[in-house]
Design a protein around this motif. Structure first.
Motif, PDB file in Angstrom:
ATOM      1  N   VAL A 357       2.813  22.942 -18.384  1.00  0.00           N
ATOM      2  CA  VAL A 357       2.882  21.625 -17.739  1.00  0.00           C
ATOM      3  C   VAL A 357       3.737  21.694 -16.485  1.00  0.00           C
ATOM      4  O   VAL A 357       3.386  21.148 -15.427  1.00  0.00           O
ATOM      5  CB  VAL A 357       3.434  20.567 -18.723  1.00  0.00           C
ATOM      6  CG1 VAL A 357       3.683  19.245 -18.006  1.00  0.00           C
ATOM      7  CG2 VAL A 357       2.474  20.362 -19.879  1.00  0.00           C
ATOM      8  N   ALA A 361       2.596  21.094 -12.609  1.00  0.00           N
ATOM      9  CA  ALA A 361       3.298  20.089 -11.813  1.00  0.00           C
ATOM     10  C   ALA A 361       3.772  20.669 -10.488  1.00  0.00           C
ATOM     11  O   ALA A 361       3.660  20.029  -9.426  1.00  0.00           O
ATOM     12  CB  ALA A 361       4.475  19.529 -12.603  1.00  0.00           C
ATOM     13  N   THR A 398       1.300  12.009 -15.710  1.00  0.00           N
ATOM     14  CA  THR A 398       1.779  12.757 -16.879  1.00  0.00           C
ATOM     15  C   THR A 398       2.399  11.826 -17.915  1.00  0.00           C
ATOM     16  O   THR A 398       2.214  12.028 -19.122  1.00  0.00           O
ATOM     17  CB  THR A 398       2.803  13.822 -16.444  1.00  0.00           C
ATOM     18  OG1 THR A 398       3.843  13.198 -15.669  1.00  0.00           O
ATOM     19  CG2 THR A 398       2.148  14.902 -15.606  1.00  0.00           C
ATOM     20  N   SER A 399       3.121  10.818 -17.466  1.00  0.00           N
ATOM     21  CA  SER A 399       3.707   9.855 -18.406  1.00  0.00           C
ATOM     22  C   SER A 399       2.617   9.107 -19.163  1.00  0.00           C
ATOM     23  O   SER A 399       2.721   8.893 -20.385  1.00  0.00           O
ATOM     24  CB  SER A 399       4.615   8.874 -17.663  1.00  0.00           C
ATOM     25  OG  SER A 399       5.673   9.542 -17.009  1.00  0.00           O
ATOM     26  N   GLY A 401      -0.384  10.221 -19.761  1.00  0.00           N
ATOM     27  CA  GLY A 401      -0.975  11.174 -20.698  1.00  0.00           C
ATOM     28  C   GLY A 401      -0.149  11.324 -21.960  1.00  0.00           C
ATOM     29  O   GLY A 401      -0.692  11.398 -23.075  1.00  0.00           O
ATOM     30  N   ALA A 617      -0.029  15.368 -21.311  1.00  0.00           N
ATOM     31  CA  ALA A 617       0.589  15.541 -19.999  1.00  0.00           C
ATOM     32  C   ALA A 617      -0.121  16.612 -19.186  1.00  0.00           C
ATOM     33  O   ALA A 617      -0.333  16.452 -17.974  1.00  0.00           O
ATOM     34  CB  ALA A 617       2.067  15.905 -20.182  1.00  0.00           C
ATOM     35  N   LEU A 618      -0.509  17.706 -19.833  1.00  0.00           N
ATOM     36  CA  LEU A 618      -1.208  18.791 -19.131  1.00  0.00           C
ATOM     37  C   LEU A 618      -2.566  18.328 -18.604  1.00  0.00           C
ATOM     38  O   LEU A 618      -2.944  18.637 -17.461  1.00  0.00           O
ATOM     39  CB  LEU A 618      -1.380  19.974 -20.076  1.00  0.00           C
ATOM     40  CG  LEU A 618      -2.066  21.216 -19.497  1.00  0.00           C
ATOM     41  CD1 LEU A 618      -1.264  21.783 -18.342  1.00  0.00           C
ATOM     42  CD2 LEU A 618      -2.258  22.276 -20.593  1.00  0.00           C
ATOM     43  N   ALA A 621      -1.846  15.867 -15.611  1.00  0.00           N
ATOM     44  CA  ALA A 621      -1.303  16.542 -14.430  1.00  0.00           C
ATOM     45  C   ALA A 621      -2.385  17.348 -13.732  1.00  0.00           C
ATOM     46  O   ALA A 621      -2.506  17.337 -12.492  1.00  0.00           O
ATOM     47  CB  ALA A 621      -0.139  17.450 -14.830  1.00  0.00           C
ATOM     48  N   ASP A 624      -4.753  14.993 -11.998  1.00  0.00           N
ATOM     49  CA  ASP A 624      -4.196  14.445 -10.765  1.00  0.00           C
ATOM     50  C   ASP A 624      -4.384  15.421  -9.601  1.00  0.00           C
ATOM     51  O   ASP A 624      -4.756  15.019  -8.490  1.00  0.00           O
ATOM     52  CB  ASP A 624      -2.712  14.141 -10.967  1.00  0.00           C
ATOM     53  CG  ASP A 624      -2.048  13.626  -9.704  1.00  0.00           C
ATOM     54  OD1 ASP A 624      -2.400  12.521  -9.262  1.00  0.00           O
ATOM     55  OD2 ASP A 624      -1.183  14.340  -9.157  1.00  0.00           O
TER      56      ASP A 624
END
Length: 664
Positions: A357, A361, A398-399, A401, A617-618, A621, A624
């Motif tokens: 992650v 990022a 990510t938040s 997710g 989160a992965l 991210a 995105d």
């Protein structure tokens, strides 16, 4: 009521009497002024009322009957062959596949539509069904696997259609209107083209009655000369053909494929030979009722509502009412309590996920596209100029997710069902509807107003689900309720959007899941909420493990089951509301992330929750970064990209894995 449920023919006759009464109210005055001759002969061009009746209203009535019959029959075949009351053209992705194929044909193969639109939609429907079966075959068509794969396939096709529409809105602007399901007719050509196809498929289905009747015996049926694979393939071929023919003619009217067979079973149609007759007749009557009511509504208000959306809007309460009366008859085992292999060192894998992650990022922050479209690494002053744009949306994505993944994991553990997630149970749709209500009630809604509206909508959906399924904390009744309620709210949103109100139209860009406008302050608030939510969820690990053993065992360990349920519902609603406000209601991160963690071997307690959060989160991210760069200089919505990205990953891990897990 007992007589009605014991005699399906009587219940069906009552429904048709209601359909005839509403039709008479709508068309009676026009028929009285033109005479019955409009039914049988071509009217003169000067008689506008007779022309309207003969070339528009009567073909529309016939189309309602034919389409409702076809969808009811296809739903029965899907549910019987797959032995799953949740199976339908919608939940198996068949309708979404047909819609995607039509969109692709409109963009790149328009000549095919001029030759045969049925061919394009049939190709899409059968392709979606093939994808579902390619995965389900490995698991011997376990119900939970079939529906999971179908839902993800349908969402994947819908996401692709949405992206194609965003990039080619001048070509595909009418695709969503068609997708809403329109029965408007200008002559008898569409009806005359669809009717013989439905009749042919119906005859094929009736020829399979005997084989379908013994299909429930499983492998034992082979001992009496039944070729199981041939029967299943033939029945599913007929079901997919009925669906694609209907979608090609009038668009997506998917709720009937789920509701009509369920209602038929609830009113007493137990045997397959009875359901093959009763369910199509119920589907036809329901669609006639809904369409006639919509015609009356349009005539009174001047507002047009797609019949497909109105079918879910009106049909869902009927299904819920029947389920509450005879919910036990709809129960089958759809949970998966089979556990995948658990790794011995979960901390090592969690650390690796966290590092991955972080790596994604960093790439998202430092890597981008230049003015000429080339890949470049931003440093120094250039990085300083782009960081205020990239960092907030990365943090927000990510938040979101993390929150969706945690909410999905909580709901799966609470219900004991591997299919439970905010998206499947209609919680995301409830958030969207709550936001829509805020847009109409508050003149200039703030972020706080939207959050409150979304939270109230999500909490209301969860509260309704648990209130209506008092004895169903596992099994498929809870899921049918969630799917139906989600369809109802989605249809309601579609109806409001179809009104053209500018306040509702502002919801469209948000529903795509774009994080483009996230500010630094908003991203910080979302990050704090995600951290607080993650900490709160970890504190529930021990009670959840005890709750998974059953209510009695949980009570013996000092767990207040009712309070725990309320607490989990509240946290799940809050997490879903905040995340949905950021990435929209179309992402299936809440469904996929917990399963991704399980497929990786993180199956128990705290490791599973942490793995789910990091998987979410992965996904977000990565989505995105791809959404920002893949179609440069334009940007694609993060929520939709997450669906496109997570779908194949989920399918690969599902195929490589062996079993599904729900409570650990």
């Amino acid at each position: 009521m007992r007589y009605v449920t014991a005699h399906p023919s009587f219940a069906t006759a009552l429904l048709w009497c209601l359909a005839a009464a509403i039709t008479a109210i709508n068309l009676g005055p026009l028929i009285g002024s033109t005479g019955v001759s409009a039914f049988f002969s071509m009217p003169s061009a000067g008689d506008s009322q007779a022309v309207l009746l003969h070339y528009s209203l009567l073909p529309r009535l016939a189309m309602s009957c034919v389409c409702g019959f076809a969808l009811g029959l296809s739903g029965v075949l899907f549910q019987h062959v797959l032995r799953n009351p949740l199976a339908s053209p919608s939940t198996l992705g068949v309708e979404a596949g047909a819609q995607l194929a039509l969109g692709v044909a409109m963009l790149w193969f328009p000549a095919l539509l001029g030759w045969s639109r049925d061919t394009a939609t049939a190709f899409g429907g059968f392709a979606a069904m093939a994808v579902v079966f390619a995965v389900a075959w490995r698991f011997k068509f376990q119900p939970v696997t079939v529906i999971l794969t179908g839902l993800v396939t349908g969402l994947y096709c819908t996401a692709i259609v949405t992206l194609l529409t965003l990039m080619n809105d001048h070509y595909l602007s009418g695709l969503f209107v068609w997708g809403g399901g329109s029965l408007n007719q200008n002559d008898w050509r569409a009806v005359s083209g669809l009717f013989p196809k439905v009749i042919g498929c119906s005859i094929l289905a009736l020829l399979l009655v005997r084989q379908l009747g013994v299909l429930t015996l499983g492998e034992a049926a082979q001992g009496i000369g039944i070729k199981l694979q041939f029967v299943r393939a033939a029945a599913l071929f007929v079901a997919v053909a009925l669906t694609t023919f209907t979608v090609s003619a009038v668009g997506v009217i998917g709720f009937l494929g789920l509701a009509a067979p369920a209602i038929a079973r609830a009113v007493g149609a137990r045997r397959i030979n009875t359901r093959l007759i009763v369910a199509p007749l119920i589907g036809a009557a329901l669609l006639i009722i809904v369409d006639q009511i919509m015609q009356v509504y349009t005539a009174k208000t001047g507002s047009y509502v797609p019949t497909g959306a109105a079918t879910a809007l009106i049909g869902m309460p009927v299904l819920l009412l029947v389920m509450m009366k005879r919910g036990g008859s709809l129960q089958t085992a759809v949970q998966g309590r089979l556990s995948p292999t658990t790794i011995r060192r979960p901390l090592l894998l969690i650390t690796a996920l966290a590092g991955l992650v972080l790596a994604v990022a960093l790439v998202t922050i430092f890597v981008g596209r230049g003015v000429d479209g080339s890949w470049i690494s931003h440093t120094g002053a250039t990085l300083k100029s782009v960081l205020p744009w990239r960092l907030p949306r990365l943090v927000a994505a990510t938040s979101a997710g993390i929150m969706l993944a945690l909410a999905g994991s909580l709901l799966q553990r609470l219900t004991g069902n591997a299919m439970a997630s905010p998206e499947v149970l209609g919680v995301s749709a409830g958030t969207a509807f709550g936001l829509l209500c805020v847009l109409f009630v508050v003149a200039e809604p703030t972020i706080g107003d939207r959050l409150i509206g979304g939270l109230v909508g999500a909490a209301t959906v969860l509260g309704i689900l648990f209130a209506m399924s008092r004895t169903a904390h596992s099994g498929n009744q809870f899921l049918i309720l969630g799917v139906s309620l989600g369809a109802f709210l989605t249809a309601l949103i579609s109806v409001v959007l179809a009104s053209g109100d500018p306040r509702a139209l502002s919801l469209i860009s948000w529903m795509a899941g774009s994080t483009y406008g996230v500010s630094s302050t908003m991203s910080l608030i979302i990050l704090i909420l995600a951290i607080v939510g993650a900490i709160s969820v970890t504190l529930l690990v021990r009670p959840l493990q005890q709750f998974a053993l059953g209510d009695v065992s949980a009570h013996s360990h000092g767990v207040d089951v009712k309070k725990l349920q309320i607490l989990i519902l509240g946290i799940g609603a809050l997490l879903t509301a905040v995340a949905t406000l950021i990435v929209g209601p179309l992402s299936f991160v809440g469904l996929m992330a917990p399963h991704l963690a399980q497929r990786l071997g993180l199956t128990r307690g705290l490791p599973h929750l942490m793995g789910s959060a990091l998987s979410g989160a992965l996904l977000m991210a990565t989505a995105d970064f791809i959404g920002r760069t893949i179609y440069f200089p334009w940007q694609l919505p993060t929520g939709l990209v997450a669906t496109l990205l997570g779908g194949p990953v989920f399918a690969v891990l599902l195929i490589r894995g062996r079993r599904l897990s729900t409570r650990h």
